[in-house]
Design a protein around this motif. Structure first.
Motif, PDB file in Angstrom:
ATOM      1  N   TYR A  69       0.690  -1.349   0.417  1.00 46.14           N
ATOM      2  CA  TYR A  69      -0.025  -0.544  -0.204  1.00 46.14           C
ATOM      3  C   TYR A  69       0.996   0.972   0.066  1.00 46.14           C
ATOM      4  CZ  TYR A  69       0.879   0.579   5.535  1.00 46.14           C
ATOM      5  OH  TYR A  69       1.027   0.297   6.687  1.00 46.14           O
ATOM      6  N   SER A  70       0.527   2.199  -0.175  1.00 45.68           N
ATOM      7  CA  SER A  70       0.944   2.915  -0.643  1.00 45.68           C
ATOM      8  C   SER A  70      -0.038   4.760  -1.350  1.00 45.68           C
ATOM      9  CB  SER A  70       2.126   3.631  -1.723  1.00 45.68           C
ATOM     10  OG  SER A  70       3.040   4.226  -2.411  1.00 45.68           O
ATOM     11  N   LEU A  71       0.747   5.841  -0.182  1.00 49.42           N
ATOM     12  CA  LEU A  71       0.107   7.267  -0.621  1.00 49.42           C
ATOM     13  C   LEU A  71      -0.151   7.566  -1.991  1.00 49.42           C
ATOM     14  CD1 LEU A  71       1.088   9.310   3.066  1.00 49.42           C
ATOM     15  CD2 LEU A  71      -0.871   8.150   2.125  1.00 49.42           C
ATOM     16  N   THR A  80       5.938   3.463  -0.159  1.00 47.56           N
ATOM     17  CA  THR A  80       4.907   2.476  -0.306  1.00 47.56           C
ATOM     18  C   THR A  80       5.980   1.037   0.729  1.00 47.56           C
ATOM     19  OG1 THR A  80       5.071   2.401  -2.208  1.00 47.56           O
ATOM     20  CG2 THR A  80       4.629   0.179  -1.255  1.00 47.56           C
ATOM     21  N   LEU A 101      -2.060   3.161   9.679  1.00 42.79           N
ATOM     22  CA  LEU A 101      -2.878   3.771   8.221  1.00 42.79           C
ATOM     23  C   LEU A 101      -2.216   5.707   9.665  1.00 42.79           C
ATOM     24  CD1 LEU A 101      -5.340   1.919   6.707  1.00 42.79           C
ATOM     25  CD2 LEU A 101      -2.528   2.333   6.218  1.00 42.79           C
ATOM     26  N   GLU A 105      -6.325  10.258   4.549  1.00 45.14           N
ATOM     27  CA  GLU A 105      -5.082   9.626   3.241  1.00 45.14           C
ATOM     28  C   GLU A 105      -5.970   9.041   2.363  1.00 45.14           C
ATOM     29  OE1 GLU A 105      -2.423  11.658   2.426  1.00 45.14           O
ATOM     30  OE2 GLU A 105      -2.107  12.455   4.460  1.00 45.14           O
ATOM     31  N   ARG A 106      -5.830   9.092   1.450  1.00 48.09           N
ATOM     32  CA  ARG A 106      -5.947   7.700  -0.094  1.00 48.09           C
ATOM     33  C   ARG A 106      -4.302   7.366  -0.104  1.00 48.09           C
ATOM     34  NH1 ARG A 106      -8.699   9.445  -5.625  1.00 48.09           N
ATOM     35  NH2 ARG A 106     -10.654   8.914  -4.302  1.00 48.09           N
ATOM     36  N   TYR A 107      -4.549   5.755  -0.001  1.00 50.80           N
ATOM     37  CA  TYR A 107      -4.103   4.759  -0.151  1.00 50.80           C
ATOM     38  C   TYR A 107      -4.349   3.867  -1.446  1.00 50.80           C
ATOM     39  CZ  TYR A 107      -2.369   5.991   4.621  1.00 50.80           C
ATOM     40  OH  TYR A 107      -1.628   6.376   6.368  1.00 50.80           O
ATOM     41  N   TYR A 108      -3.145   4.313  -1.769  1.00 48.88           N
ATOM     42  CA  TYR A 108      -3.419   2.699  -3.020  1.00 48.88           C
ATOM     43  C   TYR A 108      -3.137   1.391  -2.378  1.00 48.88           C
ATOM     44  CZ  TYR A 108      -4.219   7.147  -5.687  1.00 48.88           C
ATOM     45  OH  TYR A 108      -4.533   7.571  -6.606  1.00 48.88           O
ATOM     46  N   TYR A 109      -3.993   0.198  -3.037  1.00 52.54           N
ATOM     47  CA  TYR A 109      -2.790  -0.364  -2.260  1.00 52.54           C
ATOM     48  C   TYR A 109      -3.145  -1.922  -3.825  1.00 52.54           C
ATOM     49  CZ  TYR A 109      -7.844  -2.716  -2.423  1.00 52.54           C
ATOM     50  OH  TYR A 109      -9.060  -2.977  -2.751  1.00 52.54           O
ATOM     51  N   PHE A 126      -7.760   2.122  -4.559  1.00 54.48           N
ATOM     52  CA  PHE A 126      -7.707   2.782  -4.363  1.00 54.48           C
ATOM     53  C   PHE A 126      -8.300   3.318  -3.250  1.00 54.48           C
ATOM     54  CE2 PHE A 126      -9.037   5.532  -7.618  1.00 54.48           C
ATOM     55  CZ  PHE A 126     -10.057   6.040  -7.464  1.00 54.48           C
TER      56      PHE A 126
END
Length: 126
Positions: A69-71, A80, A101, A105-109, A126
């Motif tokens: 997961y990453s911003l 990441t 977390l 914030e919006r996280y992508y995974y 996301f």
């Protein structure tokens, strides 16, 4: 049969046997990457969530699997984090609660699978 004819005959038989052996040999199958399916994130709290998905296909060479997961949508290394869920996966749903977390914030995974020599990734969500 003279010696020259014996040698030619022997070479011909050897070539025939070699050609048959090559034609009948089975090639190693091309390793196809596994298929991933990401599921909706559940149990979303301010600083935690549960990621889930599944891996299917050729699982024989996988030595580790899990989630990243990453911003950043590009999954830049500095943003990441990776969570290894297990080794040698079987088919079925894979879940992992992720903590730490940052709220708002919006996280992508995405999911990953590693053979030790290389890694493959699912498309990100996301």
């Amino acid at each position: 049969m003279n010696n020259i004819n014996k040698n030619i005959f022997s070479i011909g038989v050897f070539a025939l046997l070699l050609g048959t052996a090559i034609a009948c040999s089975e090639e190693e199958p091309v390793n196809m990457p596994p298929s991933f399916k990401l599921y909706d994130v559940t149990n979303v709290m301010r600083t935690s969530a549960t990621f889930s998905g599944s891996i299917s296909g050729n699982l024989n060479h996988i030595k580790a699997y899990g989630f990243q997961y990453s911003l950043s949508e590009e999954f830049s290394s500095s943003m990441t984090k990776e969570i290894q869920v297990g080794e040698n996966p079987s088919t079925g749903v894979i879940e992992q609660k992720v903590t730490g977390l940052e709220g708002g914030e919006r996280y992508y995974y995405r999911m990953y699978a590693s053979t030790g020599a290389s890694k493959v990734y699912s498309p990100s969500e996301f």
